[in-house]
Write a protein that holds these residues in place. Structure first.
Motif, PDB file in Angstrom:
ATOM      1  N   ILE A  11     -12.561  10.184 123.442  1.00 44.57           N
ATOM      2  CA  ILE A  11     -13.655  11.100 123.793  1.00 44.57           C
ATOM      3  C   ILE A  11     -14.798  10.321 124.437  1.00 44.57           C
ATOM      4  O   ILE A  11     -15.338  10.725 125.467  1.00 44.57           O
ATOM      5  N   LEU A  15     -16.223  10.928 128.138  1.00 45.26           N
ATOM      6  CA  LEU A  15     -17.628  11.285 128.353  1.00 45.26           C
ATOM      7  C   LEU A  15     -18.300  10.338 129.346  1.00 45.26           C
ATOM      8  O   LEU A  15     -19.165  10.761 130.116  1.00 45.26           O
ATOM      9  N   TRP A  21     -22.232  15.415 130.285  1.00 45.04           N
ATOM     10  CA  TRP A  21     -21.634  15.932 129.056  1.00 45.04           C
ATOM     11  C   TRP A  21     -21.935  14.975 127.908  1.00 45.04           C
ATOM     12  O   TRP A  21     -22.052  13.771 128.099  1.00 45.04           O
ATOM     13  N   SER A  22     -22.033  15.531 126.697  1.00 46.85           N
ATOM     14  CA  SER A  22     -22.269  14.694 125.520  1.00 46.85           C
ATOM     15  C   SER A  22     -21.507  15.264 124.332  1.00 46.85           C
ATOM     16  O   SER A  22     -21.064  16.417 124.352  1.00 46.85           O
ATOM     17  N   LEU A  23     -21.384  14.441 123.313  1.00 48.62           N
ATOM     18  CA  LEU A  23     -20.742  14.883 122.080  1.00 48.62           C
ATOM     19  C   LEU A  23     -21.732  15.755 121.320  1.00 48.62           C
ATOM     20  O   LEU A  23     -22.899  15.386 121.144  1.00 48.62           O
ATOM     21  N   ILE A  30     -17.722  18.959 122.867  1.00 49.11           N
ATOM     22  CA  ILE A  30     -18.562  18.362 123.899  1.00 49.11           C
ATOM     23  C   ILE A  30     -19.424  19.469 124.488  1.00 49.11           C
ATOM     24  O   ILE A  30     -19.049  20.646 124.444  1.00 49.11           O
TER      25      ILE A  30
END
Length: 98
Positions: A11, A15, A21-23, A30
């Motif tokens: 992940i 990313l 995009w972010s966790l 995401i």
């Protein structure tokens, strides 16, 4: 494309290539916000994504307020982020223009 949950390392690597995009805080999704010039552009984006998502049989959790579209992606069946989420995020970036 599999619906197998990705590792945290996978992940993180994805990313790094996805730009904004972010966790999510839940660690199992995401997320990204897309900001457009107006509502019409935001709605057109959502329409394009909806058609692609339907073909993928993978649908985003999203909301729209005026010119902003907030998106969260995860694969509910897998309980986390899968290659499907990464692929849909890439399509969204493409439709957004970046």
């Amino acid at each position: 494309m599999t619906r197998e949950k990705l590792s945290k390392d996978a992940i993180t690597a994805a990313l790094a290539e996805l730009g904004d995009w972010s966790l999510a805080t839940d660690g199992a999704s995401i997320k990204r916000s897309f900001v457009f010039r107006n509502f019409s552009e935001a709605f057109a984006f959502m329409t394009r994504v909806a058609l692609a998502a339907e073909k993928m049989d993978h649908h985003p959790d999203w909301s729209n307020v005026y010119k902003t579209v907030d998106v969260t992606l995860n694969t509910h069946d897998a309980g986390g982020v899968t290659a499907l989420d990464i692929a849909l995020a890439k399509k969204m970036n493409h439709y957004f223009g970046g």
